[in-house]
Scaffold this motif. Structure first.
Motif, short mmCIF file in Angstrom:
data_model
loop_
_atom_site.label_atom_id
_atom_site.label_comp_id
_atom_site.label_asym_id
_atom_site.label_seq_id
_atom_site.Cartn_x
_atom_site.Cartn_y
_atom_site.Cartn_z
N LEU A 34 0.84 -1.20 0.00
CA LEU A 34 0.00 0.00 0.00
C LEU A 34 0.87 1.25 0.00
O LEU A 34 0.63 2.21 -0.76
N ASP A 35 1.92 1.25 0.83
CA ASP A 35 2.83 2.40 0.88
C ASP A 35 3.62 2.56 -0.42
O ASP A 35 4.08 3.65 -0.75
N ASN A 38 0.51 3.63 -3.23
CA ASN A 38 -0.50 4.67 -3.00
C ASN A 38 -0.18 5.96 -3.76
O ASN A 38 -1.01 6.85 -3.87
N PHE A 41 -2.77 6.77 -6.33
CA PHE A 41 -3.95 7.55 -5.94
C PHE A 41 -3.58 9.00 -5.65
O PHE A 41 -4.32 9.92 -5.99
N ALA A 42 -2.42 9.20 -5.03
CA ALA A 42 -1.97 10.58 -4.78
C ALA A 42 -1.91 11.36 -6.07
O ALA A 42 -2.23 12.56 -6.11
N GLY A 160 -7.31 -0.97 0.13
CA GLY A 160 -6.66 0.34 0.22
C GLY A 160 -7.17 1.36 -0.77
O GLY A 160 -7.11 2.56 -0.51
N SER A 164 -7.62 5.06 0.29
CA SER A 164 -6.71 6.08 -0.25
C SER A 164 -7.48 7.16 -1.00
O SER A 164 -7.20 8.36 -0.85
N SER A 165 -8.44 6.74 -1.82
CA SER A 165 -9.19 7.73 -2.59
C SER A 165 -10.05 8.60 -1.68
O SER A 165 -10.22 9.81 -1.93
N TRP A 178 -3.87 14.40 -0.30
CA TRP A 178 -2.81 13.44 -0.66
C TRP A 178 -1.68 13.45 0.37
O TRP A 178 -1.04 12.42 0.60
N MET A 181 -2.94 11.41 3.26
CA MET A 181 -2.93 10.00 2.87
C MET A 181 -1.55 9.38 3.13
O MET A 181 -1.45 8.30 3.72
N GLU A 185 -1.18 6.59 6.18
CA GLU A 185 -0.91 5.23 5.73
C GLU A 185 0.51 4.77 6.06
O GLU A 185 0.83 3.58 5.92
N GLY A 284 -11.74 4.69 -6.85
CA GLY A 284 -11.22 3.74 -5.88
C GLY A 284 -12.04 2.46 -5.83
O GLY A 284 -11.49 1.36 -5.75
#
Length: 437
Positions: A34-35, A38, A41-42, A160, A164-165, A178, A181, A185, A284
């Protein structure tokens, strides 16, 4: 001990190991992946806020893997020498801090630097876990164990993605969504890094949570398997593992598969956005839907592979399915429903191929050779995480479409499936040519 008693001991031991280790390492990789992705999404709002073009974004997303590749082999050697408990904890805490620092990038230079450092910090985590699982799971159950561990990839996107979204809308205290986020996260990685020090056990013989009989059986079983691999293929030195043509061949195949994986990880939200007017939250949800099918396919395919004790055909079929999916998507971007269905099949293929792949090289690598070989395969493979986003971003800027990039992904996946025919026929160097480290 009778055959029945031995079978009962094996079943109870492996059940205990599975439930003790797999849910925890799944959680670790869920947070790690996820890290890592992500950023996709950012980009839905960060790119506009910071004035990043698709090329700048693609380069920054991908430069993570330069740091990752450079430090991958040394990191896995340290894990082999120092133990998984301490080294994985170190990885998680440093990557968590750097992932949170992504909230404070202000220009392309700071973006590139933090992404590079994040890759260097996370280097060794994935191959380290793969290596760690070879200490605990015999070959016949390893496919299932790796498959369950790697379910975290589509799960991190499936669960996620909506989170995230949704966080992108959290504009608070003069910070954009963002930025929040990245910060929020990153916190679980640091916390879980601390927990890892107390929870993981390095080797079966140290497992106080197993009964003495279970410890003895598992320790003897894994020692016997390592001895069999060393007798058949030779226990490779560090240098021999890094120069082994079969290891390098598998690295190229993995490169092709990883290219498909990160095409989905970094670009799926933006491709879905290009299909029409949708809110970030609905993007998302759509991304989660694609990955949900990936979860189901991954679990089913690895269980099927283990049940039949067959790896090559299962891996090749999954890679070909992914290649067809990306190819069809490239040809149907103007028809969103068909394109999303094609991406769903591409995801099912990619996520089924990943764990099936790792059941292959672990059958001929052991000891320090396994630490080096697994890390090298993963580091070369993950260079696709650099090349893929950059090329996709560049072609998107030049052509205004994702089609050209998707065609390249499809072609390389086809090459990877074809290469499998040659790599699996290569003979590993004989034991008498090796010099154990």
């Amino acid at each position: 001990m009778s055959t029945t008693d031995n079978g009962s001991l094996e079943a109870s031991t492996m059940k205990a190991v599975l439930w003790r280790l797999i849910p925890f390492v799944m959680l670790l990789y869920f947070v790690a992946y996820l890290d890592r992705v992500n950023i996709g999404f950012a980009a839905l709002t960060m790119n506009a806020d910071l004035g990043f073009s698709a090329t700048v974004y693609g380069l920054g997303a991908g430069i993570f893997f330069i740091g990752y590749a450079l430090f991958e082999v040394p990191s896995n050697i340290f894990l082999h020498k120092l133990g998984a408990r301490v080294w994985i904890a170190r990885i998680m805490i440093t990557w968590g801090l750097l992932s949170g620092a992504m909230a404070f990038v202000t220009n392309p230079t700071s973006f590139y630097i933090i992404r590079f450092l994040l890759g260097a910090a996370e280097a060794g985590f994935f191959p380290g876990i793969i290596l760690y699982l070879t200490y605990w799971f015999p070959a016949k159950t390893r496919g299932k164990a790796i498959g369950l561990f790697m379910v975290s990839i589509p799960l991190s996107a499936m669960i996620g993605a909506p989170i995230s979204s949704a966080l992108l809308g959290l504009d608070w205290l003069s910070m954009r969504g963002w930025q929040w986020m990245f910060i929020l996260e990153a916190i679980p990685a640091v916390i879980l890094g601390i927990v890892t020090i107390f929870y993981l056990t390095d080797r079966p013989e140290q497992a106080k949570w197993l009964s003495p009989g279970q410890r003895d059986w598992l320790s003897a079983k894994m020692a016997a398997e390592r001895g069999a691999i060393a007798n058949q293929h030779g226990e490779k030195s560090l240098k021999a593992a890094l120069l082994d043509k079969k290891v390098l061949g598998f690295a190229f195949i993995y490169f092709c598969v990883v290219l498909g994986s990160y095409t989905l990880g970094f670009w799926l939200p933006q491709m879905i956005k290009s299909f029409g007017e949708m809110s970030n939250f609905h993007i998302g949800l759509a991304t989660a839907g694609v990955n949900m099918f990936g979860v189901v396919a991954m679990i089913y395919w690895t269980r099927r592979s283990d049940a039949r004790q067959e790896r090559l055909g299962h891996f090749a079929f999954a890679v070909i399915l992914a290649a067809i999916g990306f190819g069809v998507c490239a040809a149907t971007l103007s028809t969103p429903i068909v394109a999303v269905i094609a991406l769903t099949f591409a995801g099912m293929g990619i996520f089924s191929a990943l764990p099936t792949f790792w059941a292959l090289p672990t059958t001929f690598l052991t000891g320090v050779g396994a630490a080096a070989g697994i890390a090298l395969i993963n580091s070369i493979g993950n260079l696709a995480g650099y090349l893929g986003p950059f090329v996709m971003g560049y072609l998107k800027d030049q052509t205004g479409s994702y089609s050209a990039g998707l065609v390249i992904v499809s072609a390389l996946l086809s090459c990877g499936a074809l290469s499998l025919l040659f790599v699996t026929r290569m003979k590993a160097p004989s034991a008498n040519t090796q010099h154990p480290a």
